[in-house]
Write an enzyme that holds these catalytic residues in place. Structure first.
Site, PDB file in Angstrom:
ATOM      1  N   HIS A   1       0.854  -1.187   0.000  1.00  0.00           N
ATOM      2  CA  HIS A   1       0.000   0.000   0.000  1.00  0.00           C
ATOM      3  C   HIS A   1       0.890   1.238   0.000  1.00  0.00           C
ATOM      4  O   HIS A   1       1.845   1.319   0.766  1.00  0.00           O
ATOM      5  CB  HIS A   1      -0.896   0.023   1.249  1.00  0.00           C
ATOM      6  CG  HIS A   1      -1.770   1.241   1.290  1.00  0.00           C
ATOM      7  ND1 HIS A   1      -2.991   1.299   0.666  1.00  0.00           N
ATOM      8  CD2 HIS A   1      -1.577   2.470   1.839  1.00  0.00           C
ATOM      9  CE1 HIS A   1      -3.515   2.493   0.836  1.00  0.00           C
ATOM     10  NE2 HIS A   1      -2.671   3.221   1.550  1.00  0.00           N
TER      11      HIS A   1
ATOM     12  N   ASP B   1     -15.077   2.924   7.048  1.00  0.00           N
ATOM     13  CA  ASP B   1     -13.991   3.761   6.524  1.00  0.00           C
ATOM     14  C   ASP B   1     -14.441   4.514   5.283  1.00  0.00           C
ATOM     15  O   ASP B   1     -14.115   5.684   5.104  1.00  0.00           O
ATOM     16  CB  ASP B   1     -12.752   2.925   6.193  1.00  0.00           C
ATOM     17  CG  ASP B   1     -11.692   3.803   5.555  1.00  0.00           C
ATOM     18  OD1 ASP B   1     -11.201   4.710   6.263  1.00  0.00           O
ATOM     19  OD2 ASP B   1     -11.386   3.634   4.364  1.00  0.00           O
TER      20      ASP B   1
ATOM     21  N   ARG C   1     -14.178  13.020   6.050  1.00  0.00           N
ATOM     22  CA  ARG C   1     -12.911  13.695   6.397  1.00  0.00           C
ATOM     23  C   ARG C   1     -12.427  14.563   5.252  1.00  0.00           C
ATOM     24  O   ARG C   1     -11.860  15.636   5.457  1.00  0.00           O
ATOM     25  CB  ARG C   1     -11.843  12.654   6.756  1.00  0.00           C
ATOM     26  CG  ARG C   1     -12.087  11.997   8.098  1.00  0.00           C
ATOM     27  CD  ARG C   1     -11.211  10.760   8.260  1.00  0.00           C
ATOM     28  NE  ARG C   1      -9.821  11.035   8.057  1.00  0.00           N
ATOM     29  CZ  ARG C   1      -8.949  10.178   7.492  1.00  0.00           C
ATOM     30  NH1 ARG C   1      -9.349   8.993   7.073  1.00  0.00           N
ATOM     31  NH2 ARG C   1      -7.689  10.501   7.357  1.00  0.00           N
TER      32      ARG C   1
ATOM     33  N   SER D   1      -7.536   4.106   8.912  1.00  0.00           N
ATOM     34  CA  SER D   1      -8.234   4.006   7.625  1.00  0.00           C
ATOM     35  C   SER D   1      -7.508   3.003   6.709  1.00  0.00           C
ATOM     36  O   SER D   1      -8.119   2.083   6.153  1.00  0.00           O
ATOM     37  CB  SER D   1      -8.276   5.400   6.982  1.00  0.00           C
ATOM     38  OG  SER D   1      -8.606   5.336   5.633  1.00  0.00           O
TER      39      SER D   1
ATOM     40  N   LYS E   1      -8.703  -1.438   5.975  1.00  0.00           N
ATOM     41  CA  LYS E   1      -8.949  -2.061   4.669  1.00  0.00           C
ATOM     42  C   LYS E   1      -7.997  -3.230   4.438  1.00  0.00           C
ATOM     43  O   LYS E   1      -8.382  -4.270   3.904  1.00  0.00           O
ATOM     44  CB  LYS E   1      -8.797  -1.013   3.561  1.00  0.00           C
ATOM     45  CG  LYS E   1      -9.953  -0.028   3.557  1.00  0.00           C
ATOM     46  CD  LYS E   1      -9.738   1.129   2.614  1.00  0.00           C
ATOM     47  CE  LYS E   1      -8.778   2.148   3.148  1.00  0.00           C
ATOM     48  NZ  LYS E   1      -8.874   3.486   2.654  1.00  0.00           N
TER      49      LYS E   1
END
Ligand code: URA
Length: 429
Positions: A86, A165, A172, A187, A191
């Site tokens: 990620h 999320d 947000r 967040s 995931k």
């Protein structure tokens, strides 16, 4: 109607006054927000209180767990070890495209549930959608099957994954509460944990084109991410990598796919190749595979896996990519050595040309983007093309040029080179 065990106002007040949220408060508020019992304006106030007063490691871990529990968990297992990557988001960051097929060609299974671009950073799905026929949405069964047959899947998250999320991130984004370490860390990790890979490598960007502009802030985010993973028994590494200059020479959608294919065919810019190999080595090490990815990239095996991965999702890997209706050249302002090429400015310019979106429902232009003809350290001559702006809407060019004001400087001597990988943090599971 069932009676709620607590009130959102009390939870907001606890955090507003600098207190810790209890496990019960966190579990309830995340669940009640997902069910629509806690209203957007109440969650906005709580997000701002968290932004201002923070959450400690235990609160952040509990908040993450509550977001995982708000939806389904996928258990994306395969006969091979599964490992995911990620990135916290950057400009020209197309690394997922060559990396996923490379790591799969080395023997791991790579489930890469990716996002779309918002603001100045691009989205992996938007880039891949410039390939004719390619499909981002897959069912869980299709993801699992492709992991087994090809070894790599890059697709949209399934609808049931961490719905808390999805709702909170959108909130947000419009309440100036994105840049909070506990909220970003929970967040991202909710995931990734819900996806169920065995191991995870995080590319935490630092510099002008990143969420976190200083190494200290990036280190704090990396530490929070690794800590959450470790508490869940996930093997996690975080590489803090430079993002003050765009990665590679291409920024946008189709142009980044073309550059990724160059890398998969054994060419491409040195920084994209270096970061792809560094991340691949870390992923393979976490997966327990002692394979050197460099010869696999050079041999064309990763390119073959890329072609199978694109075809499996309906895309034609040999099809011509979209080209822009209009190209505008920006010349180098002086003779000398390019000293700076600001990543944030280039990201905003590409976004204004149509490569990105202002609201999540906006379409993107597949052919929009920027090609950088020189990178810091390269010699330039006044008047030679430095940046190539691609767009289907030429009236976007003035706004892109305004974003680029001050982004480029030319000096007499080359700037000191900055290492691409600044630091590595690893979990101790
Ligand atoms: N990426 C995410 O998935 N969440 C954030 O909060 C920031 C970046």
């Amino acid at each position: 109607m069932t009676r709620e065990p607590m009130s959102a106002v009390d939870v907001i007040r606890s955090k507003r006054d600098g207190g810790r949220l209890s496990d019960e408060q966190i579990d309830w508020v995340v669940d009640a927000y997902t069910r629509g019992v806690v209203a957007d304006e109440q969650m906005s106030a709580l997000a701002m209180a968290i932004y201002l007063n923070g959450m400690d490691a235990e609160e952040t871990a509990r908040w993450t767990a509550a977001m995982v529990d708000s939806g389904e968990t996928l258990a994306l297992t395969s006969s091979r070890p599964t490992v995911d990557k990620h990135s916290t988001g950057g400009v020209g960051d197309k690394i997922t495209l060559p990396l996923a097929p490379l790591v799969a060609a080395c023997g791991a299974a790579v489930p890469q549930l990716s996002g779309r671009g918002l603001g100045h950073t691009g989205g992996t799905l938007d880039k891949l959608e410039s390939i004719p026929g390619w499909r981002a949405r897959l069912s869980t069964e299709e993801i699992v099957r492709q992991l087994d047959t090809v070894g790599a899947v890059v697709c949209a998250p399934t609808d049931g994954l961490a719905p808390a999320d999805r709702k909170l991130y959108a909130l947000r984004d419009v309440t100036a509460t994105v840049e909070s370490i506990p909220l970003i860390a929970s967040s991202i990790m909710s995931k990734k944990i819900a996806e169920g890979a065995d191991a995870l490598v995080l590319d935490v960007k630092t510099g002008t084109g990143a969420f976190m502009r200083t190494v200290e802030a990036s280190r704090a985010l990396a530490a929070a991410l690794v800590e959450i993973g470790q508490q869940r028994g996930l093997k996690v590494s975080a590489l803090i990598t430079e993002m003050s200059v765009p990665l590679g020479r291409a920024v946008g959608n189709a142009v980044e796919v073309a550059e990724s294919v160059e890398v998969l065919r054994g060419g491409g810019p040195a920084d994209v190749v270096e970061l792809t190999l560094e991340l691949a080595r870390e992923m393979l090490s976490l997966a327990g595979l002692s394979v050197d990815p460099a010869p696999v990239l050079a041999s064309g095996e990763a390119y073959e896996t890329w072609c199978r991965m694109i075809s499996a999702q309906g895309g034609d890997p040999e099809a011509a990519l979209p080209t822009p209706a209009h190209v505008h050249l920006v010349p180098a302002p002086a003779d000398g050595v390019l000293a700076t090429l600001d990543a944030y400015a280039v990201g905003v310019a590409a976004w204004r040309l149509g490569a990105g979106r202002a609201r999540k429902e906006d379409p993107v232009q597949a052919a929009a983007g920027i090609i950088c003809h020189a990178k810091p350290g390269d010699r330039v001559r006044a008047g030679d093309p430095l940046l190539e702006l691609h767009t289907d809407t030429p009236d976007a060019v003035p706004a892109a040029l305004a974003a680029l004001a001050g982004a480029v400087t030319v000096a007499d001597a080359a700037p000191d080179p900055v290492p691409l990988v600044r630091e590595v943090l690893r979990s101790v599971t």
